[in-house]
Write a protein that holds these residues in place. Structure first.
Motif, PDB file in Angstrom:
ATOM      1  N   ILE A 168       0.835  -1.208   0.000  1.00 23.92           N
ATOM      2  CA  ILE A 168       0.000   0.000   0.000  1.00 23.92           C
ATOM      3  C   ILE A 168       0.869   1.256   0.000  1.00 23.92           C
ATOM      4  O   ILE A 168       0.572   2.227  -0.683  1.00 23.92           O
ATOM      5  N   MET A 169       1.945   1.210   0.739  1.00 30.51           N
ATOM      6  CA  MET A 169       2.852   2.374   0.767  1.00 30.51           C
ATOM      7  C   MET A 169       3.442   2.657  -0.613  1.00 30.51           C
ATOM      8  O   MET A 169       3.492   3.792  -1.070  1.00 30.51           O
ATOM      9  N   PRO A 195       2.779   1.054  -4.090  1.00 26.69           N
ATOM     10  CA  PRO A 195       2.072   0.061  -4.914  1.00 26.69           C
ATOM     11  C   PRO A 195       2.732  -0.136  -6.279  1.00 26.69           C
ATOM     12  O   PRO A 195       3.439   0.743  -6.773  1.00 26.69           O
ATOM     13  N   GLY A 221       6.619  -1.803  -7.614  1.00 26.56           N
ATOM     14  CA  GLY A 221       6.299  -1.409  -6.252  1.00 26.56           C
ATOM     15  C   GLY A 221       7.006  -2.290  -5.236  1.00 26.56           C
ATOM     16  O   GLY A 221       7.849  -3.130  -5.586  1.00 26.56           O
ATOM     17  N   VAL A 252      12.708  -8.743   2.367  1.00 29.75           N
ATOM     18  CA  VAL A 252      14.036  -8.213   2.696  1.00 29.75           C
ATOM     19  C   VAL A 252      14.032  -7.679   4.120  1.00 29.75           C
ATOM     20  O   VAL A 252      14.985  -7.888   4.888  1.00 29.75           O
ATOM     21  N   ARG A 284       9.582   4.574  11.557  1.00 31.84           N
ATOM     22  CA  ARG A 284      10.784   3.749  11.333  1.00 31.84           C
ATOM     23  C   ARG A 284      10.507   2.678  10.281  1.00 31.84           C
ATOM     24  O   ARG A 284      11.327   2.409   9.411  1.00 31.84           O
ATOM     25  N   LYS A 328       8.207   2.752   7.955  1.00 34.70           N
ATOM     26  CA  LYS A 328       8.058   3.398   6.645  1.00 34.70           C
ATOM     27  C   LYS A 328       9.433   3.720   6.053  1.00 34.70           C
ATOM     28  O   LYS A 328       9.691   3.459   4.864  1.00 34.70           O
ATOM     29  N   ALA A 329      10.316   4.272   6.875  1.00 35.78           N
ATOM     30  CA  ALA A 329      11.656   4.622   6.384  1.00 35.78           C
ATOM     31  C   ALA A 329      12.389   3.383   5.876  1.00 35.78           C
ATOM     32  O   ALA A 329      13.059   3.417   4.835  1.00 35.78           O
ATOM     33  N   LEU A 330      12.249   2.282   6.585  1.00 38.00           N
ATOM     34  CA  LEU A 330      12.925   1.051   6.168  1.00 38.00           C
ATOM     35  C   LEU A 330      12.356   0.508   4.865  1.00 38.00           C
ATOM     36  O   LEU A 330      13.095   0.085   3.971  1.00 38.00           O
ATOM     37  N   PHE A 367      10.827   2.159   2.532  1.00 34.64           N
ATOM     38  CA  PHE A 367      11.255   3.047   1.437  1.00 34.64           C
ATOM     39  C   PHE A 367      12.720   2.776   1.080  1.00 34.64           C
ATOM     40  O   PHE A 367      13.075   2.703  -0.093  1.00 34.64           O
ATOM     41  N   HIS A 368      13.547   2.650   2.106  1.00 37.68           N
ATOM     42  CA  HIS A 368      14.974   2.419   1.844  1.00 37.68           C
ATOM     43  C   HIS A 368      15.179   1.106   1.092  1.00 37.68           C
ATOM     44  O   HIS A 368      15.939   1.041   0.114  1.00 37.68           O
ATOM     45  N   ILE A 369      14.505   0.087   1.543  1.00 38.72           N
ATOM     46  CA  ILE A 369      14.668  -1.229   0.908  1.00 38.72           C
ATOM     47  C   ILE A 369      14.195  -1.175  -0.542  1.00 38.72           C
ATOM     48  O   ILE A 369      14.897  -1.631  -1.452  1.00 38.72           O
ATOM     49  N   TYR A 427      13.691   1.479  -2.584  1.00 39.73           N
ATOM     50  CA  TYR A 427      14.398   2.379  -3.499  1.00 39.73           C
ATOM     51  C   TYR A 427      15.892   2.068  -3.609  1.00 39.73           C
ATOM     52  O   TYR A 427      16.597   2.695  -4.384  1.00 39.73           O
ATOM     53  N   SER A 428      16.376   1.096  -2.843  1.00 41.31           N
ATOM     54  CA  SER A 428      17.751   0.628  -3.057  1.00 41.31           C
ATOM     55  C   SER A 428      17.759  -0.744  -3.732  1.00 41.31           C
ATOM     56  O   SER A 428      18.788  -1.406  -3.793  1.00 41.31           O
ATOM     57  N   SER A 429      16.613  -1.141  -4.241  1.00 40.54           N
ATOM     58  CA  SER A 429      16.532  -2.459  -4.889  1.00 40.54           C
ATOM     59  C   SER A 429      16.895  -2.355  -6.368  1.00 40.54           C
ATOM     60  O   SER A 429      16.842  -1.278  -6.967  1.00 40.54           O
TER      61      SER A 429
END
Lengths: 572, 186
Positions: B55-56, B58, B64, B73, B142, B144-146, B148-150, B152-154
């Protein structure tokens, strides 16, 4: 095992590697002693072929490290605290040092073969004649016993070997050297540079001068080095040998001679001094793993253990003649700890007309050299500052997990091209202050029994005034450069700025002409002990504003040549 | 850190609750239910995490969080990266999240419609960035940040990433840039 050598070099980093190369090529039986572990060039510790998704824990160090107080200094630096190169930085919980509670000092170290030559910034800038004259001119610190002219041929010698990609800018404040093809400025950087040139004759935005190969020479290729391919993963180690490090260049050159011995995991506890003959006889080391002591003998010792590391060993080398540290009859050993200060960060949009983009990760920033060597009417401080700057890639809207927004709309906003953004970081010269000093802690020792180094250094009123001027200047420069939406952030007076934050710690065993007020002469040779040389950052009498490694290397090559002649003539 | 297709497929059982689909989404609104425990989280927690991440971020015409296997991950990171404190925080968060869903909708999270699940998360997200956020919301941030990090670093989220660009050019037109992207090297 034969423990007798012509030359012992303590430290294998950027200066230790140079000393090794020079002495080995001159035919001397040379021992390099490294306190940390061996790191093989192109070995398993290099992570330069890992994509972001391949990095251990996606680049995030194990959380328990922070919770248990590891890597305190590195964590404060933020961008360096990642799993891509954590192995090349020291955990200060394992290797503690000391500082006053209200004046923390940030000491960034690399205890492994090659030292910080693996992780350095690679910005190689000559000092100008004015930089060497500054102490004598304004009376701060110990006057330099050498000038630009003494070092110029050695700058050239070093630049040809290491490979410097740069533009010949023709600036008297930043002398040109032996350069390979420069890196390209981005469209936005060129736009600002052109605009600045229209308004100023003394302020320039230039491409940085990088120790990254753009046109490898035959000598560099023969050492296994290749052209830089713009990955900008330099601090992970470079399997192409495209940037200069001890591993990629000086140590292989030294090894080729057959005259080099390297021992790792060996912590130099003290420099051994012969009171009768007034010479150093070698060094005593502690095995980092077994903690057993060993002795090595030599005709000459070069200290290249990094500025503060060298000071620590020298202070710990006490004898009947030198009860306060070897070569310390002046009492100056440990004093005049130097560095650079960043108190201003600026960001701005670059409103270029054409829709342009950049590709690749250029391994060097742009640079605005110091233009304030001379005290001017509008200023109330000594010395000056430059700016490390960049707009190498166009901005793209980044995923923002730190504000409201999820779902399709938030996602679709990610990755859209935005304006070019220019960033500038002030790099100011910290004046030489006698009271900025390093000493041995009276009671605390590390696990090998070495007294901790206690570093008590701070920036003072001069640097605070400099910060205010830098904030004013960069606003004006960016306006002249045609930037908009300029945001300048200056560190307020009541906020502590730790020394060492910019890594470039120097001083502690300064050069000078007078043995009563300095530790070393103009050759980096101890006034008190003729066969002891110090050529790492400890020998510096002032810090200027330029990144210092090129000057360390030139001083080392020059000193090694001098010492080699003394050895050849049996003077030492 | 990659999640293999085999591991990914074996960890899931079936999809339930297909509902009306907005046209922007690439895949149907469906709740993926995990049949077995993962490395750190149990099957129920993985079901929640997977859906929250989906959902964050998609899947649309670009990948997504489900495409980047962000939840899986994250599960691995709980073992290799997270401290015991973080591990406990996230377990607690998921338990509280489940209870909050029940209290809000009167039914279990897995039985809520996609629209209701989305509304629940938007409500949490909007509250989380207020100054007086609760512990629950702090942990949400926290998480959400994780995620996003996972994501966008994929690899899948970075189709134009080049490990070896081959060089640097600072002034290219979009067409020139596209040619390089196509060639995959300068």
């Amino acid at each position: 095992m034969n423990n007798d050598y012509d030359v012992i070099i303590v430290g294998s980093g950027i200066t230790g590697g140079w000393a090794a190369k020079e002495f080995c090529e001159r035919g001397f039986n040379t021992l390099v002693i490294e306190r940390g572990r061996n790191v093989e060039h192109r070995g398993p510790e290099y992570k330069d072929f890992q994509a972001p998704w391949d990095l251990q824990n996606r680049g995030m160090p194990d959380e328990s490290l922070a919770e248990n107080g590891h890597y305190a200094t590195l964590r404060k630096k933020g961008h360096l605290y990642k799993t891509d190169a954590l192995q090349f930085f020291v955990d200060d919980k394992k290797h503690p040092y000391s500082f006053p509670e209200d004046r923390p000092f940030m000491w960034t170290r690399g205890y492994h073969l090659g030292g910080r030559s693996l992780t350095w910034g690679r910005q190689v800038l000559r000092w100008s004649p004015m930089d060497f004259q500054a102490n004598a001119k304004d009376g701060h610190g110990i006057p330099w016993p050498i000038g630009y002219e003494d070092l110029a041929p050695w700058y050239s010698y070093v630049e040809k070997f290491i490979g410097v990609s740069a533009n010949k800018d023709g600036l008297k404040t930043l002398p040109d050297g032996e350069f390979q093809a420069p890196w390209e400025m981005s469209y936005a950087e060129q736009y600002i540079s052109n605009n600045i040139a229209k308004k100023y004759s003394d302020r320039h935005l230039i491409i940085g001068r990088a120790a990254n190969l753009t046109a490898p020479t035959e000598e560099q290729i023969a050492l296994g080095r290749g052209k830089c391919l713009a990955r900008s993963y330099c601090r992970r180690g470079c399997s192409f040998g495209a940037y200069f490090s001890s591993q990629s260049a000086t140590l292989p050159a030294a090894h080729k001679t057959g005259n080099l011995t390297v021992v790792t995991d060996s912590i130099v506890e003290r420099i051994d001094y012969d009171d009768v003959n007034n010479k150093v006889s070698g060094v005593t080391v502690i095995d980092a793993n077994t903690k057993e002591k060993r002795h090595y003998k030599s005709r000459v010792v070069f200290m290249c253990a990094s500025a503060l590391g060298t000071v620590q060993v020298m202070l710990n080398s006490i004898s009947k003649t030198f009860p306060n540290g070897i070569a310390n009859s002046s009492g100056m050993l440990g004093h005049y700890i130097l560095g650079h200060v960043t108190g201003v960060v600026a960001n701005a949009d670059v409103p270029v007309s054409e829709d342009k983009y950049a590709f690749g990760r250029r391994p060097i920033a742009t640079y605005i050299p110091n233009y304030r060597h001379e005290k001017q009417e509008d200023t109330d401080f000594e010395r000056g500052f430059g700016f490390q700057t960049t707009a190498q890639n166009r901005s793209f809207s980044a995923p923002n997990a730190k504000s409201k927004g999820i779902g399709i709309v938030a996602k679709e906003n990610v990755g859209k091209p935005g304006p070019w953004r220019f960033r500038a970081f002030m790099y100011g010269e910290v004046l030489p202050y006698y009271e900025n000093a390093a000493s041995l802690h009276p009671t605390k020792k590390d696990e090998w029994g070495m007294p901790l180094l206690h570093i008590d250094a701070e920036i003072k009123a001069n640097e605070r005034k400099m910060i205010k001027q830098a904030a004013t200047d960069i606003q004006e420069i960016l306006e002249a450069g045609g930037c908009t939406n300029i945001q300048v952030k200056a560190t307020p007076d009541n906020k502590h700025i730790p020394m060492g934050k910019q890594v470039h710690e120097m001083g502690g065993a300064c050069m000078g002409s007078n043995p009563d007020s300095s530790v070393l002469n103009g050759w980096g040779q101890a006034h008190d002990v003729p066969n002891l040389f110090v050529t790492d950052g400890a020998c510096m009498a002032s810090s200027a504003t330029q990144n210092p490694s090129l000057t360390y290397m030139a001083i080392t090559a020059r000193a090694a040549d001098y010492a080699a002649k003394l050895l050849e003539n049996n003077v030492i | 850190m990659k999640i293999t297709r085999r591991v990914f497929l074996s960890s899931m059982l079936y999809m339930v609750s297909t509902t009306a689909l907005p046209f922007e989404l690439k895949t149907p609104f469906k709740l993926i239910t995990f049949k077995s425990n993962a490395t750190f989280f149990n099957a129920e927690e993985m079901t929640l995490l997977y859906d929250i991440a989906d959902i964050m971020i998609p899947s649309t015409d670009t990948p997504g969080a489900s495409d980047s296997h962000s939840a899986q991950v994250l599960d691995e990171l709980m073992v290799t990266w997270a401290s015991p404190n973080t591990q406990q925080q996230f377990k607690t968060f998921l338990s509280q999240f489940k209870a909050k869903a029940r209290n809000t909708s009167g039914k279990e999270y897995v039985l809520m419609s996609r629209e209701d699940r989305l509304a629940l998360l938007i409500d949490i997200d909007e509250s989380a960035f207020d100054a007086s956020a609760s512990d629950f919301l702090v942990i949400y941030k926290r998480l959400k940040a994780l995620i996003f990090h996972i994501h966008y670093s994929s690899e899948i989220a970075n189709p134009n990433f080049f490990l070896v660009p081959g060089g640097y050019r600072g002034s290219l037109t979009q067409d020139e840039l596209n040619v390089i992207y196509e060639r995959k090297y300068l």
